[in-house]
Motif scaffolding. Sequence first.
Motif, short mmCIF file in Angstrom:
data_model
loop_
_atom_site.label_atom_id
_atom_site.label_comp_id
_atom_site.label_asym_id
_atom_site.label_seq_id
_atom_site.Cartn_x
_atom_site.Cartn_y
_atom_site.Cartn_z
N ALA A 232 55.42 41.78 43.05
CA ALA A 232 53.96 42.28 42.21
C ALA A 232 53.14 43.23 43.05
CB ALA A 232 53.11 41.21 41.84
N ILE A 233 52.70 44.41 42.33
CA ILE A 233 51.70 45.11 42.85
C ILE A 233 50.35 44.84 42.54
CG2 ILE A 233 50.92 47.41 42.85
CD1 ILE A 233 53.68 48.36 43.18
N VAL A 234 49.23 44.83 43.15
CA VAL A 234 47.76 44.62 42.71
C VAL A 234 47.21 45.73 43.35
CG1 VAL A 234 45.91 43.17 42.53
CG2 VAL A 234 48.34 42.14 42.70
N THR A 235 46.56 46.44 42.11
CA THR A 235 45.73 47.77 42.91
C THR A 235 44.47 47.01 43.21
OG1 THR A 235 44.92 48.49 40.93
CG2 THR A 235 46.99 49.24 41.71
N GLY A 236 43.55 47.66 44.30
CA GLY A 236 42.12 47.18 44.64
C GLY A 236 42.35 45.42 45.00
N GLY A 237 43.40 45.54 45.88
CA GLY A 237 43.64 43.77 46.04
C GLY A 237 42.93 43.50 47.49
N SER A 238 42.08 44.27 48.05
CA SER A 238 41.74 43.92 49.41
C SER A 238 40.35 42.82 49.05
CB SER A 238 41.08 45.17 50.15
OG SER A 238 40.22 45.84 49.61
N MET A 239 39.85 42.85 48.08
CA MET A 239 38.90 41.90 47.97
C MET A 239 38.52 41.52 46.53
SD MET A 239 36.14 44.71 49.25
CE MET A 239 34.46 44.05 48.82
N GLY A 240 37.39 40.82 46.29
CA GLY A 240 36.97 40.51 44.78
C GLY A 240 38.17 39.93 44.07
N ILE A 241 37.93 40.35 42.57
CA ILE A 241 39.15 39.92 41.90
C ILE A 241 40.42 40.39 42.17
CG2 ILE A 241 39.98 40.22 39.30
CD1 ILE A 241 36.72 41.15 38.77
N GLY A 242 40.64 41.48 42.45
CA GLY A 242 42.32 41.82 43.08
C GLY A 242 42.74 40.89 44.07
N ALA A 243 41.96 40.46 45.22
CA ALA A 243 42.45 39.79 46.11
C ALA A 243 42.78 38.27 45.60
CB ALA A 243 41.21 39.44 47.22
N ALA A 244 41.83 37.76 44.67
CA ALA A 244 42.06 36.50 44.09
C ALA A 244 43.59 36.61 43.10
CB ALA A 244 41.05 36.09 42.97
N ILE A 245 43.71 37.50 42.37
CA ILE A 245 44.91 37.62 41.58
C ILE A 245 46.07 37.93 42.62
CG2 ILE A 245 46.44 39.35 40.36
CD1 ILE A 245 43.65 40.53 39.22
N ALA A 246 46.11 38.54 43.80
CA ALA A 246 47.01 38.51 44.66
C ALA A 246 47.56 37.21 45.23
CB ALA A 246 46.89 39.61 45.83
N LEU A 247 46.44 36.29 45.62
CA LEU A 247 46.81 35.14 46.04
C LEU A 247 47.10 34.11 45.03
CD1 LEU A 247 43.82 34.68 48.69
CD2 LEU A 247 46.09 35.16 49.02
N ALA A 248 46.78 34.25 43.80
CA ALA A 248 47.26 33.43 42.61
C ALA A 248 48.79 33.71 42.50
CB ALA A 248 46.46 33.55 41.59
N LEU A 249 49.07 34.90 42.47
CA LEU A 249 50.34 35.50 42.17
C LEU A 249 51.26 34.67 43.28
CD1 LEU A 249 49.91 38.98 41.01
CD2 LEU A 249 51.01 37.24 39.53
N ALA A 250 51.02 35.05 44.54
CA ALA A 250 51.81 34.40 45.76
C ALA A 250 51.84 32.82 45.47
CB ALA A 250 50.91 34.81 47.06
N ARG A 251 50.67 32.10 45.18
CA ARG A 251 50.90 30.65 44.83
C ARG A 251 51.98 30.14 43.99
NH1 ARG A 251 45.11 30.58 44.18
NH2 ARG A 251 44.58 30.86 46.30
N GLU A 252 52.08 31.09 43.03
CA GLU A 252 53.04 30.70 41.95
C GLU A 252 54.46 31.49 42.45
OE1 GLU A 252 52.76 29.02 39.44
OE2 GLU A 252 50.49 28.76 39.83
N GLY A 253 54.63 31.94 43.62
CA GLY A 253 56.10 32.10 44.07
C GLY A 253 56.22 33.64 44.15
#
Length: 249
Positions: free
Chosen positions: A10-31
């Motif tokens: 996956a790519i998440v733009t604006g992933g350094s903080m806020g909602i984007g960082a939460a999305i990045a970690l949630a995707l990683a948690r799912e594998g």
Amino acid sequence: MDLGLEGKSAIVTGGSMGIGAAIALALAREGSDVAVNYRRHDAAAKEVVRKVEELGRRGLAIKADVAGYADAQNMVQTVVKEFGRLDIMVCNAGINWDGVIWKMTEEQWDTVINVNLKGCFNYNKAAAMVFKDQKGGKIVNISSINGLRGKFAQANYSASKGGEIAMSKTLARELGKFNVNVNVVAPGMVMTDMARNIPPEFLNKAVDETMLGRIASAEDCADVVVFLCSDRARHITGEVIKVDGGQYI
Ligand SMILES: NC(=O)c1ccc[n+]([C@@H]2O[C@H](COP(=O)([O-])OP(=O)(O)OC[C@H]3O[C@@H](n4cnc5c(N)ncnc54)[C@H](OP(=O)(O)O)[C@@H]3O)[C@@H](O)[C@H]2O)c1
């Protein structure tokens, strides 16, 4: 419930903080392996990558202004090379620069439209080229309820967010036959730096507007994004899901 995201990329733009960082970690948690784009906060982006890797997935941070198409193409190519594939594009990077229309400058208008709407176009298009060829992929764009209802002093922001919705519905029509789902998450007020910078009276007003009596967390949004990126949402496309605790019913 197994979301079937193990081994995805996956790519998440604006992933350094806020909602984007939460999305990045949630995707990683799912594998899923996750690459984050960001513009300014190097240390925060590196920290997100560290946490992704701690979860046993591959992480990557790439610094670029989403307003540039060449950078979007480069990021997609880099991720395909490094992770071996790309399955998910989440366009989350966004800014606001508010002002009533009689005070809003051309620079305010252009800056917000270029980051929020053109940024979304850039990364949607770069991903679509890959997804079309591989006959599959998920795109989720992060809009706002203000793109649906308009907001005082946010002509630029609301227009960019409404534009994201119109563009996403168009892409859902264009890419459906290639097995690509394109959906939108439209948060209400979310407790991130973007919200922390607004005066407390506006925050309190937003809480009063919700039916659930609270402002969303970044994770409230991330969970919905992850669902839309998963096979569980395989028959949903062209949809706008509000995550706003009923703020805009
Ligand atoms: N917070 C809310 O109340 C709320 C409500 C509805 C919708 N949203 C939407 O949700 C998304 C995320 O908001 P947020 O609250 O999480 O914001 P945030 O905490 O301010 O984070 C914004 C993210 O976008 C990145 N970014 C900003 N401009 C960029 C650019 N030109 N190129 C690349 N990256 C850029 C930032 O990276 P760097 O700082 O590292 O540059 C950061 O990672 C936005 O699209 C926003 O419009 C937010």
